[in-house]
Design an enzyme around this catalytic site. Structure first.
Site, PDB file in Angstrom:
ATOM      1  N   ASP A  30       0.842  -1.190   0.000  1.00  0.00           N
ATOM      2  CA  ASP A  30       0.000   0.000   0.000  1.00  0.00           C
ATOM      3  C   ASP A  30       0.884   1.249   0.000  1.00  0.00           C
ATOM      4  OD1 ASP A  30      -3.227   0.491   0.952  1.00  0.00           O
ATOM      5  OD2 ASP A  30      -1.843   2.192   1.091  1.00  0.00           O
ATOM      6  N   ILE A  31       0.488   2.243  -0.769  1.00  0.00           N
ATOM      7  CA  ILE A  31       1.275   3.475  -0.899  1.00  0.00           C
ATOM      8  C   ILE A  31       1.253   4.297   0.390  1.00  0.00           C
ATOM      9  CG2 ILE A  31      -0.519   5.070  -1.742  1.00  0.00           C
ATOM     10  CD1 ILE A  31       1.495   5.857  -3.979  1.00  0.00           C
ATOM     11  N   ASN A  85     -13.003  -2.914   2.513  1.00  0.00           N
ATOM     12  CA  ASN A  85     -14.009  -1.863   2.697  1.00  0.00           C
ATOM     13  C   ASN A  85     -14.966  -1.878   1.505  1.00  0.00           C
ATOM     14  OD1 ASN A  85     -12.699  -0.915   5.090  1.00  0.00           O
ATOM     15  ND2 ASN A  85     -11.199   0.152   3.806  1.00  0.00           N
ATOM     16  N   GLY A  91     -15.261   3.368   3.970  1.00  0.00           N
ATOM     17  CA  GLY A  91     -13.882   3.764   3.722  1.00  0.00           C
ATOM     18  C   GLY A  91     -13.313   3.318   2.392  1.00  0.00           C
ATOM     19  N   GLN A  92     -14.150   2.753   1.510  1.00  0.00           N
ATOM     20  CA  GLN A  92     -13.617   2.345   0.203  1.00  0.00           C
ATOM     21  C   GLN A  92     -13.323   3.580  -0.648  1.00  0.00           C
ATOM     22  OE1 GLN A  92     -16.093  -0.305  -2.164  1.00  0.00           O
ATOM     23  NE2 GLN A  92     -14.384  -0.800  -3.541  1.00  0.00           N
ATOM     24  N   SER A  93     -12.085   3.657  -1.152  1.00  0.00           N
ATOM     25  CA  SER A  93     -11.698   4.785  -2.008  1.00  0.00           C
ATOM     26  C   SER A  93     -11.296   4.348  -3.400  1.00  0.00           C
ATOM     27  CB  SER A  93     -10.562   5.577  -1.347  1.00  0.00           C
ATOM     28  OG  SER A  93      -9.436   4.757  -1.147  1.00  0.00           O
ATOM     29  N   HIS A  98     -10.321  -5.270  -3.303  1.00  0.00           N
ATOM     30  CA  HIS A  98      -8.993  -5.461  -2.719  1.00  0.00           C
ATOM     31  C   HIS A  98      -9.120  -5.858  -1.271  1.00  0.00           C
ATOM     32  CE1 HIS A  98     -10.071  -1.171  -2.423  1.00  0.00           C
ATOM     33  NE2 HIS A  98      -9.410  -1.141  -1.288  1.00  0.00           N
ATOM     34  N   HIS A 100      -6.980  -5.649   2.150  1.00  0.00           N
ATOM     35  CA  HIS A 100      -5.830  -5.126   2.884  1.00  0.00           C
ATOM     36  C   HIS A 100      -5.310  -6.238   3.800  1.00  0.00           C
ATOM     37  CE1 HIS A 100      -6.817  -0.707   2.297  1.00  0.00           C
ATOM     38  NE2 HIS A 100      -8.027  -1.210   2.126  1.00  0.00           N
TER      39      HIS A 100
HETATM   40  P1  5GP Z   1      -9.663   1.562   0.293  1.00  0.00           P
HETATM   41  O1  5GP Z   1      -9.630   2.947   0.875  1.00  0.00           O
HETATM   42  O2  5GP Z   1     -10.426   1.540  -1.004  1.00  0.00           O
HETATM   43  O3  5GP Z   1     -10.124   0.486   1.260  1.00  0.00           O
HETATM   44  O4  5GP Z   1      -8.163   1.167  -0.005  1.00  0.00           O
HETATM   45  C1  5GP Z   1      -7.464   1.699  -1.094  1.00  0.00           C
HETATM   46  C2  5GP Z   1      -6.012   1.652  -0.714  1.00  0.00           C
HETATM   47  O5  5GP Z   1      -5.263   1.891  -1.885  1.00  0.00           O
HETATM   48  C3  5GP Z   1      -5.592   2.717   0.307  1.00  0.00           C
HETATM   49  O6  5GP Z   1      -5.050   2.084   1.463  1.00  0.00           O
HETATM   50  C4  5GP Z   1      -4.556   3.553  -0.440  1.00  0.00           C
HETATM   51  O7  5GP Z   1      -3.478   3.953   0.370  1.00  0.00           O
HETATM   52  C5  5GP Z   1      -4.119   2.618  -1.546  1.00  0.00           C
HETATM   53  N1  5GP Z   1      -3.692   3.295  -2.756  1.00  0.00           N
HETATM   54  C6  5GP Z   1      -4.317   4.327  -3.388  1.00  0.00           C
HETATM   55  N2  5GP Z   1      -3.644   4.669  -4.498  1.00  0.00           N
HETATM   56  C7  5GP Z   1      -2.569   3.846  -4.562  1.00  0.00           C
HETATM   57  C8  5GP Z   1      -1.497   3.723  -5.494  1.00  0.00           C
HETATM   58  O8  5GP Z   1      -1.380   4.434  -6.492  1.00  0.00           O
HETATM   59  N3  5GP Z   1      -0.565   2.767  -5.236  1.00  0.00           N
HETATM   60  C9  5GP Z   1      -0.650   1.945  -4.131  1.00  0.00           C
HETATM   61  N4  5GP Z   1       0.326   1.041  -3.976  1.00  0.00           N
HETATM   62  N5  5GP Z   1      -1.656   2.026  -3.253  1.00  0.00           N
HETATM   63  C10 5GP Z   1      -2.605   2.972  -3.461  1.00  0.00           C
END
Ligand code: 5GP
Ligand code: ZN
Length: 112
Positions: A30-31, A85, A91-93, A98, A100
């Protein structure tokens, strides 16, 4: 899906730090890590979230959990959390399924 961030990562159009890859799934760090170990495991085929899992595409989810168990053993993780999420309020972005995988620190329950 052409405008999906994680589809672009799978295609190599956006760089990522690879943890594991096979025909069905891709794992990468994760970034913005929320724990000393924080990687994501995603299906190569686009699925929007857990809410889009069905009888036709669910085999990849079982496969991803096998991969998670394998990677955790290989990395010596004896305690870890797997999170997915679903929807913005949770919290899904990124709207590509995916999981985690987080490890290496104390974690609270219930989550915030
Ligand atoms: P969500 O918020 O949808 O549950 O998780 C998305 C995850 O993707 C977040 O933890 C965020 O840090 C990660 N993320 C977003 N953009 C990137 C990216 O460009 N590269 C990587 N490696 N992770 C990303
Ligand atoms: Zn996608």
């Amino acid at each position: 899906m052409s405008d999906c961030l994680f589809c672009k990562i799978i295609a190599g159009e956006i760089p990522s730090s690879k943890v594991y890859e096979d025909d069905l799934c891709y794992a990468f760090n994760d970034i913005a890590p929320q724990a000393p170990t924080h990687f994501l495991v995603i299906p190569k085929a686009h699925i929007g979230s857990v809410s889009e899992v069905n009888a036709d595409n669910s085999a990849v989810v079982a496969h991803i959990f096998e991969v998670i168990a394998k990677l955790a053993k290989e990395q010596g993780m004896d305690s870890y959390r797997v999170v997915s999420n679903i929807g913005e309020q949770a919290g899904q972005s990124v709207f590509h399924l995916h999981f985690h995988v987080l490890s290496g620190r104390d974690m609270t329950w219930p989550p915030g």
